[in-house]
Design a protein around this motif. Structure first.
Motif, PDB file in Angstrom:
ATOM      1  N   LYS A 152       5.611   4.775 -18.002  1.00  0.00           N
ATOM      2  CA  LYS A 152       4.845   5.277 -19.128  1.00  0.00           C
ATOM      3  C   LYS A 152       4.464   6.712 -18.814  1.00  0.00           C
ATOM      4  O   LYS A 152       4.041   7.026 -17.708  1.00  0.00           O
ATOM      5  N   VAL A 153       4.645   7.586 -19.802  1.00  0.00           N
ATOM      6  CA  VAL A 153       4.303   8.976 -19.595  1.00  0.00           C
ATOM      7  C   VAL A 153       2.792   9.149 -19.683  1.00  0.00           C
ATOM      8  O   VAL A 153       2.165   8.624 -20.587  1.00  0.00           O
ATOM      9  N   GLN A 154       2.211   9.876 -18.704  1.00  0.00           N
ATOM     10  CA  GLN A 154       0.769  10.113 -18.780  1.00  0.00           C
ATOM     11  C   GLN A 154       0.495  11.236 -19.769  1.00  0.00           C
ATOM     12  O   GLN A 154       1.176  12.253 -19.750  1.00  0.00           O
ATOM     13  N   ASN A 155      -0.503  11.029 -20.613  1.00  0.00           N
ATOM     14  CA  ASN A 155      -0.873  12.090 -21.533  1.00  0.00           C
ATOM     15  C   ASN A 155      -2.180  12.704 -21.059  1.00  0.00           C
ATOM     16  O   ASN A 155      -3.191  12.019 -20.953  1.00  0.00           O
ATOM     17  N   GLN A 156      -2.163  14.002 -20.759  1.00  0.00           N
ATOM     18  CA  GLN A 156      -3.408  14.626 -20.294  1.00  0.00           C
ATOM     19  C   GLN A 156      -4.329  14.882 -21.476  1.00  0.00           C
ATOM     20  O   GLN A 156      -4.040  15.721 -22.313  1.00  0.00           O
ATOM     21  N   ASP A 157      -5.454  14.142 -21.506  1.00  0.00           N
ATOM     22  CA  ASP A 157      -6.506  14.315 -22.521  1.00  0.00           C
ATOM     23  C   ASP A 157      -5.961  14.793 -23.867  1.00  0.00           C
ATOM     24  O   ASP A 157      -6.435  15.803 -24.420  1.00  0.00           O
ATOM     25  N   GLY A 158      -4.969  14.110 -24.384  1.00  0.00           N
ATOM     26  CA  GLY A 158      -4.472  14.419 -25.722  1.00  0.00           C
ATOM     27  C   GLY A 158      -3.875  15.806 -25.913  1.00  0.00           C
ATOM     28  O   GLY A 158      -3.468  16.156 -27.010  1.00  0.00           O
ATOM     29  N   LYS A 159      -3.859  16.640 -24.860  1.00  0.00           N
ATOM     30  CA  LYS A 159      -3.168  17.929 -25.019  1.00  0.00           C
ATOM     31  C   LYS A 159      -1.668  17.669 -25.179  1.00  0.00           C
ATOM     32  O   LYS A 159      -1.141  16.737 -24.604  1.00  0.00           O
ATOM     33  N   ARG A 160      -0.995  18.527 -25.973  1.00  0.00           N
ATOM     34  CA  ARG A 160       0.456  18.361 -26.082  1.00  0.00           C
ATOM     35  C   ARG A 160       1.061  18.586 -24.698  1.00  0.00           C
ATOM     36  O   ARG A 160       0.840  19.624 -24.090  1.00  0.00           O
ATOM     37  N   VAL A 161       1.778  17.609 -24.191  1.00  0.00           N
ATOM     38  CA  VAL A 161       2.404  17.802 -22.890  1.00  0.00           C
ATOM     39  C   VAL A 161       3.550  18.786 -23.098  1.00  0.00           C
ATOM     40  O   VAL A 161       4.225  18.753 -24.116  1.00  0.00           O
ATOM     41  N   LEU A 162       3.759  19.666 -22.134  1.00  0.00           N
ATOM     42  CA  LEU A 162       4.882  20.600 -22.229  1.00  0.00           C
ATOM     43  C   LEU A 162       6.177  19.822 -22.420  1.00  0.00           C
ATOM     44  O   LEU A 162       6.307  18.703 -21.933  1.00  0.00           O
ATOM     45  N   VAL A 163       7.112  20.453 -23.097  1.00  0.00           N
ATOM     46  CA  VAL A 163       8.357  19.758 -23.416  1.00  0.00           C
ATOM     47  C   VAL A 163       8.940  19.034 -22.214  1.00  0.00           C
ATOM     48  O   VAL A 163       9.215  17.854 -22.258  1.00  0.00           O
ATOM     49  N   PHE A 164       9.095  19.774 -21.115  1.00  0.00           N
ATOM     50  CA  PHE A 164       9.709  19.096 -19.976  1.00  0.00           C
ATOM     51  C   PHE A 164       8.671  18.436 -19.077  1.00  0.00           C
ATOM     52  O   PHE A 164       9.009  17.896 -18.039  1.00  0.00           O
ATOM     53  N   GLY A 165       7.399  18.475 -19.504  1.00  0.00           N
ATOM     54  CA  GLY A 165       6.355  17.814 -18.736  1.00  0.00           C
ATOM     55  C   GLY A 165       6.643  16.329 -18.627  1.00  0.00           C
ATOM     56  O   GLY A 165       6.616  15.740 -17.558  1.00  0.00           O
ATOM     57  N   GLN A 166       6.960  15.721 -19.780  1.00  0.00           N
ATOM     58  CA  GLN A 166       7.250  14.283 -19.809  1.00  0.00           C
ATOM     59  C   GLN A 166       8.454  13.967 -18.950  1.00  0.00           C
ATOM     60  O   GLN A 166       8.473  12.985 -18.219  1.00  0.00           O
ATOM     61  N   THR A 167       9.456  14.837 -19.052  1.00  0.00           N
ATOM     62  CA  THR A 167      10.683  14.611 -18.306  1.00  0.00           C
ATOM     63  C   THR A 167      10.404  14.609 -16.811  1.00  0.00           C
ATOM     64  O   THR A 167      10.841  13.725 -16.081  1.00  0.00           O
ATOM     65  N   LYS A 168       9.625  15.605 -16.381  1.00  0.00           N
ATOM     66  CA  LYS A 168       9.312  15.704 -14.957  1.00  0.00           C
ATOM     67  C   LYS A 168       8.563  14.450 -14.527  1.00  0.00           C
ATOM     68  O   LYS A 168       8.840  13.862 -13.477  1.00  0.00           O
ATOM     69  N   ASP A 169       7.618  14.047 -15.395  1.00  0.00           N
ATOM     70  CA  ASP A 169       6.824  12.867 -15.159  1.00  0.00           C
ATOM     71  C   ASP A 169       7.708  11.637 -14.903  1.00  0.00           C
ATOM     72  O   ASP A 169       7.533  10.897 -13.936  1.00  0.00           O
ATOM     73  N   ILE A 170       8.682  11.432 -15.801  1.00  0.00           N
ATOM     74  CA  ILE A 170       9.592  10.288 -15.685  1.00  0.00           C
ATOM     75  C   ILE A 170      10.443  10.412 -14.421  1.00  0.00           C
ATOM     76  O   ILE A 170      10.626   9.446 -13.684  1.00  0.00           O
ATOM     77  N   ILE A 171      10.951  11.625 -14.159  1.00  0.00           N
ATOM     78  CA  ILE A 171      11.804  11.817 -12.985  1.00  0.00           C
ATOM     79  C   ILE A 171      11.044  11.440 -11.714  1.00  0.00           C
ATOM     80  O   ILE A 171      11.552  10.710 -10.856  1.00  0.00           O
ATOM     81  N   VAL A 172       9.798  11.916 -11.630  1.00  0.00           N
ATOM     82  CA  VAL A 172       8.971  11.600 -10.464  1.00  0.00           C
ATOM     83  C   VAL A 172       8.771  10.095 -10.348  1.00  0.00           C
ATOM     84  O   VAL A 172       8.912   9.515  -9.263  1.00  0.00           O
ATOM     85  N   GLN A 173       8.486   9.441 -11.473  1.00  0.00           N
ATOM     86  CA  GLN A 173       8.253   7.999 -11.428  1.00  0.00           C
ATOM     87  C   GLN A 173       9.503   7.218 -11.016  1.00  0.00           C
ATOM     88  O   GLN A 173       9.419   6.267 -10.248  1.00  0.00           O
ATOM     89  N   ILE A 174      10.644   7.631 -11.543  1.00  0.00           N
ATOM     90  CA  ILE A 174      11.883   6.931 -11.181  1.00  0.00           C
ATOM     91  C   ILE A 174      12.126   7.096  -9.686  1.00  0.00           C
ATOM     92  O   ILE A 174      12.449   6.138  -8.974  1.00  0.00           O
TER      93      ILE A 174
END
Length: 315
Positions: A152-174
């Motif tokens: 699950k992608v973490q959302n920082q306090d409802g701020k729009r996550v940077l485009v590749f923020g989510q991607t980095k997040d997923i890559i790290v988790q995988i």
């Protein structure tokens, strides 16, 4: 005279092309297709992964629901990452053409050339695509505030996550969960889906094209026949390889490791029909792209012919 000419659809080979034009045209075209069919790729993946019909009843239902709850953005989750598969598309075409050329030294049968080249091209392309697929599929699974997959992608306090923020997040988790191997989850399942898919596609494509050309009047344009036989071949190949495709999506998204167990569990939970999940979305996403690829690929080859060849041949 005319009859023999018609039967023998000229196949433009690699050495006749102006490579630079070919790649530039190719990439622009591919991007256009991608944008138009991506939502169906996303829907197909969600349909394949969901339990039964728990979220979406079918392709259309999913389309409406995703638009309603997540907006257009929802239909394009993971799109940017997914565009990296363009590289693998170019590698696919190059490998396909080069293998074809290599095989023709030993065997000039078109079906053999298509089969071997299609298979090898898939092998190369999948090695680049699988990691990108794994990442973009996890992004496709993110719904508002929840996820259908393992991560699950973490959302920082409802701020729009940077485009590749989510991607980095997923890559790290995988990486944390599975290490480097995590990016090749479902690699074998992918090979088992796409190698047969592409190996089956080419022969069926040539088969349908020949059948159609024998049925139609002889002034019927080749391009039309190719535009019909492409999607027919794609639908045939999709139907044959869909069971494996469902298994692949589940292996990649749920992080299962065994193909056979995933397969058994799917049949146990959802019956044989479970193997057709996402098939219509898959055919919908394959059809426009196949038409464009076929018509485009042939046109592309004509446009990219080296200037000195343009007049010498009657294409």
């Amino acid at each position: 005279g005319v009859m023999e000419d018609k039967r023998n659809i000229p196949i433009i080979e690699w050495e006749h092309l102006d490579k630079r034009k070919f790649y530039v045209f190719g990439i622009c075209m591919t991007m256009m297709i991608r944008v138009s069919v991506y939502p169906f790729t996303l829907i197909r993946t969600r349909l394949q992964v969901q339990k039964g019909k728990s979220l979406y009843k079918g392709t259309f239902d999913a389309f409406v629901k995703i638009l309603r709850t997540e907006g257009t953005v929802g239909l394009y989750r993971g799109f940017l990452v997914n565009t990296f598969t363009l590289i693998s598309g170019q590698c696919y075409v190059t490998t396909y053409e080069l293998t074809r050329k290599y095989v023709s030294r030993y065997n000039n049968n078109n079906a053999v050339k298509s089969l071997v080249a299609g298979g090898s091209a898939s092998l190369v392309a999948q090695s680049i695509t699988v990691p990108i697929d794994v990442i973009s599929q996890h992004l496709m699974m993110q719904r508002k505030g929840e996820s259908m997959g393992r991560f699950k992608v973490q959302n920082q306090d409802g701020k729009r996550v940077l485009v590749f923020g989510q991607t980095k997040d997923i890559i790290v988790q995988i990486f944390k969960a599975d290490g480097f191997r995590g990016f090749y989850r479902g690699y074998v399942a992918s090979l088992l889906t796409y190698i047969p898919n592409s190996a089956v596609w080419w022969p069926f494509y040539h088969f349908y094209a020949e059948q159609l050309s024998s049925l139609t009047p002889k002034d019927c344009p080749h391009l039309l026949l190719q535009a019909i036989s492409g999607p027919l071949a794609a639908a045939t190949a999709s139907t044959l390889t869909n069971p494996m495709d469902v298994v692949r999506a589940r292996v990649q998204v749920e992080g299962k490791s065994s193909i056979i167990l995933t397969f058994k569990q799917l049949v146990a939970e959802e019956g044989p029909w479970g193997l057709t999940k996402g098939l219509s979305a898959r055919i919908i996403s394959a059809t426009p792209s196949t038409i464009v690829i076929v018509v485009g690929y042939e046109t592309l080859k004509k446009l990219s012919l080296r200037p000195e060849l343009v007049d010498s041949r009657h294409w």
